[in-house]
Structure formats: structure tokens, C-alpha cells
Design a protein around this motif. Structure first.
Motif, PDB file in Angstrom:
ATOM      1  N   VAL A  17     -24.605  23.969  12.774  1.00 43.56           N
ATOM      2  CA  VAL A  17     -23.724  23.531  11.693  1.00 43.56           C
ATOM      3  C   VAL A  17     -23.359  24.764  10.874  1.00 43.56           C
ATOM      4  CG1 VAL A  17     -24.792  21.252  11.618  1.00 43.56           C
ATOM      5  CG2 VAL A  17     -25.608  23.042  10.082  1.00 43.56           C
ATOM      6  N   THR A  18     -22.218  24.712  10.210  1.00 45.59           N
ATOM      7  CA  THR A  18     -21.783  25.865   9.432  1.00 45.59           C
ATOM      8  C   THR A  18     -22.663  26.040   8.198  1.00 45.59           C
ATOM      9  OG1 THR A  18     -20.177  24.516   8.232  1.00 45.59           O
ATOM     10  CG2 THR A  18     -19.402  25.663  10.205  1.00 45.59           C
ATOM     11  N   MET A  63     -24.625  23.519   4.734  1.00 45.97           N
ATOM     12  CA  MET A  63     -26.066  23.385   4.522  1.00 45.97           C
ATOM     13  C   MET A  63     -26.367  23.285   3.029  1.00 45.97           C
ATOM     14  SD  MET A  63     -27.630  23.406   7.463  1.00 45.97           S
ATOM     15  CE  MET A  63     -29.308  23.782   6.974  1.00 45.97           C
ATOM     16  N   LYS A  64     -27.179  22.312   2.674  1.00 45.13           N
ATOM     17  CA  LYS A  64     -27.593  22.175   1.283  1.00 45.13           C
ATOM     18  C   LYS A  64     -28.648  23.229   0.960  1.00 45.13           C
ATOM     19  CE  LYS A  64     -26.765  17.191   0.882  1.00 45.13           C
ATOM     20  NZ  LYS A  64     -27.384  15.871   0.598  1.00 45.13           N
ATOM     21  N   ILE A  82     -27.851  27.284  12.496  1.00 45.35           N
ATOM     22  CA  ILE A  82     -26.735  27.473  11.573  1.00 45.35           C
ATOM     23  C   ILE A  82     -25.830  28.591  12.076  1.00 45.35           C
ATOM     24  CG2 ILE A  82     -27.907  26.588   9.525  1.00 45.35           C
ATOM     25  CD1 ILE A  82     -28.648  29.388   8.744  1.00 45.35           C
ATOM     26  N   ILE A  83     -24.568  28.496  11.697  1.00 44.92           N
ATOM     27  CA  ILE A  83     -23.580  29.491  12.076  1.00 44.92           C
ATOM     28  C   ILE A  83     -22.747  29.839  10.849  1.00 44.92           C
ATOM     29  CG2 ILE A  83     -21.890  27.745  12.804  1.00 44.92           C
ATOM     30  CD1 ILE A  83     -21.001  29.693  15.001  1.00 44.92           C
ATOM     31  N   ILE A  84     -22.397  31.098  10.724  1.00 42.61           N
ATOM     32  CA  ILE A  84     -21.552  31.546   9.616  1.00 42.61           C
ATOM     33  C   ILE A  84     -20.100  31.444  10.061  1.00 42.61           C
ATOM     34  CG2 ILE A  84     -20.966  33.485   8.113  1.00 42.61           C
ATOM     35  CD1 ILE A  84     -23.849  34.524   8.632  1.00 42.61           C
ATOM     36  N   HIS A 143     -27.009  32.388   0.420  1.00 47.55           N
ATOM     37  CA  HIS A 143     -26.786  30.936   0.369  1.00 47.55           C
ATOM     38  C   HIS A 143     -28.066  30.205  -0.041  1.00 47.55           C
ATOM     39  CE1 HIS A 143     -24.881  27.102   1.529  1.00 47.55           C
ATOM     40  NE2 HIS A 143     -26.083  26.768   1.974  1.00 47.55           N
ATOM     41  N   PHE A 144     -29.199  30.657   0.491  1.00 52.01           N
ATOM     42  CA  PHE A 144     -30.474  29.987   0.217  1.00 52.01           C
ATOM     43  C   PHE A 144     -31.291  30.719  -0.855  1.00 52.01           C
ATOM     44  CE2 PHE A 144     -29.589  28.569   4.617  1.00 52.01           C
ATOM     45  CZ  PHE A 144     -29.672  27.197   4.423  1.00 52.01           C
ATOM     46  N   ARG A 145     -30.628  31.523  -1.658  1.00 54.20           N
ATOM     47  CA  ARG A 145     -31.319  32.349  -2.649  1.00 54.20           C
ATOM     48  C   ARG A 145     -32.078  31.495  -3.665  1.00 54.20           C
ATOM     49  NH1 ARG A 145     -26.181  31.582  -3.914  1.00 54.20           N
ATOM     50  NH2 ARG A 145     -25.535  31.245  -6.081  1.00 54.20           N
TER      51      ARG A 145
END
Length: 243
Positions: A183-184, A188-189, A217-219, A239-241
Motif C-alpha cells: 500500500v502507498t 498508512m496511518k 509499503i511503497i512510496i 511519515h512515522f516520526r
């Protein structure tokens, strides 16, 4: 103490640390430059300082060897040749398991790994785990690329399959970068805990680890299929910081 000869026993010992097998044998490595020494002092065990004769420094509380130009040029591995260096003990693995981890599967380029460590530290991750086949943690280029972050975030070597088992036991979701069944990243949450797997520069994340991933995951990009691993890792970690 002043050292003027390249054949001095201390010099011979330090030069050995240019090679991994001797670093591992003595559990010690060399760092170059005032900035890295300042960062190491905060979180690492410094054995001694080596300084070029005539150079002033602020590390007089540590054992110090004043070295001739010939000796310092022999010890330094950088192109510009360092004026000050230190001999440092290997870092210890953390005693507790973090909730936000980066796992590097056979990543070989020391500059990439050093950059990823620095980025992980900057975005609030708790640790970086290197696979058994990844580049040596104490490679001189890797250390330089971390810009001192190596001394602020736990980094250790471990079987990634074993690490993933621990993650699952701690209910830490595992995300791997892959082009397949992914998934992009933007979909992602953000979560309070996660383990991100990034793979080898050529072959990506190994099938064995992908099979253990909770989600690939894919960018999303407008051109090309892949990015440099350090760039991809930086985007994902941002993104997940940690807030």
C-alpha cells in the motif's frame, strides 16, 4: 605524552583499528574530529585522545597523546587528515526494547547506513538493528556519516528474524518496503509503535523477512520504481516520526 615515531607500539595498535578484525578483537574503534569526540563523550567510553602537535583542544581530562604530523597522518583515514582523534570502546546493545525501530537487511553502503542512523535519531526512533550481513557498524565512513548520531541512538547487530519475533511478541507492527502487495505510504496511518524494514541496495528486503511483515509499503513516485535506500528510509521515517 608525545609520540613522534610511526613505529611506536601505541601507533601500531591504533593503526590496527583500521581493520574490522582487530576492532572486533579489542572492541575498540577510532573517531576523527572535534565534533565526533564531543558527541562520543556524552554517551561512550573514550580511552584516549590523539592530537596533532600544536593543536589546542578542550579534552584535557582524558589521557592525551601529542603526535607528530607523520603519526597523525598515518592514523587518520580521512582525505583532509584529522588534527584530533580518539580511541573509543565499542557501544553496548540496549537493555530494553524500543517501540519504534529501523531494521536494515543486508544494507552494504556505509554512507547509506550512517545517514539512516542519523535520520532515525532525528525523527525519534528508539534504535537501529543491522542484519548479520550488513556493513560493519564501525566502518570509518559510516561513523562520519552519522555526524555523531551513533552516540545518541542504540544501534546493534542481530538476526532480523529473531528481532521480528520479538517485535510481534511486543505487538509492534512490522512494515517492509516492497513493490509487491504494498500500500502507498501516504495511505498508512501514523502509529505510536512500528518496526520499519529496509533492504539491500540491489535486492531489497529478503523474501523471508517480507513473509513476516504485517504490511508492505511503497512510496508513490511520478518516475522510476525505486529510490536510494537512505532516501526511502528518510521519507518513511518522517511519515512515522515521533511527535
Amino acid at each position: 605524552m608525545e609520540i613522534t615515531s610511526k613505529t611506536n607500539q601505541k601507533v601500531k595498535q591504533w593503526v590496527r583499528y583500521h581493520q574490522k578484525k582487530y576492532r572486533d578483537e579489542d572492541q575498540k574503534f577510532l573517531i576523527e574530529g572535534e565534533h565526533l569526540i564531543e558527541e562520543a563523550i556524552k554517551h561512550a567510553a573514550i580511552e584516549c585522545i590523539m592530537v596533532r602537535k600544536g593543536v589546542k583542544h578542550a579534552f584535557s581530562s582524558y589521557p592525551c597523546y601529542v603526535c607528530s604530523d607523520d603519526v597523525m597522518d598515518k592514523l587518520s583515514m580521512s582525505v583532509s587528515k584529522a588534527d584530533i582523534m580518539a580511541c573509543v570502546s565499542y557501544l553496548k546493545a540496549p537493555m530494553k526494547w524500543g517501540n519504534r525501530l529501523v531494521l536494515l537487511d543486508q544494507v552494504q553502503d556505509p554512507g547509506n547506513v550512517g545517514t539512516i542512523i542519523r535520520t532515525a535519531c532525528s525523527f525519534g526512533f528508539d534504535g537501529v538493528i543491522l542484519s548479520d550481513q550488513a556493513v560493519d557498524l564501525y566502518n570509518e565512513k559510516l561513523i562520519r556519516s552519522t555526524q555523531g548520531a551513533l552516540f545518541h541512538i542504540p544501534v546493534w547487530r542481530q538476526s532480523l528474524l529473531e528481532a521480528l519475533e520479538i517485535c510481534h511478541n511486543h505487538q509492534i507492527p512490522v512494515y517492509a518496503t516492497s513493490l509487491h502487495k504494498a500500500v502507498t505510504l501516504s495511505d498508512m496511518k501514523r502509529v505510536s509503535s512500528c518496526a520499519l524494514i529496509f533492504g539491500n541496495e540491489g535486492s531489497g528486503v529478503s523474501p523471508e523477512l517480507l513473509a513476516k511483515s504485517d504490511q508492505n509499503i511503497i512510496i508513490e513516485m511520478t518516475a522510476f520504481e525505486s529510490l536510494n535506500v537512505a532516501v526511502a528510509a528518510g521519507i518513511c521515517m518522517y511519515h512515522f516520526r515521533k511527535d
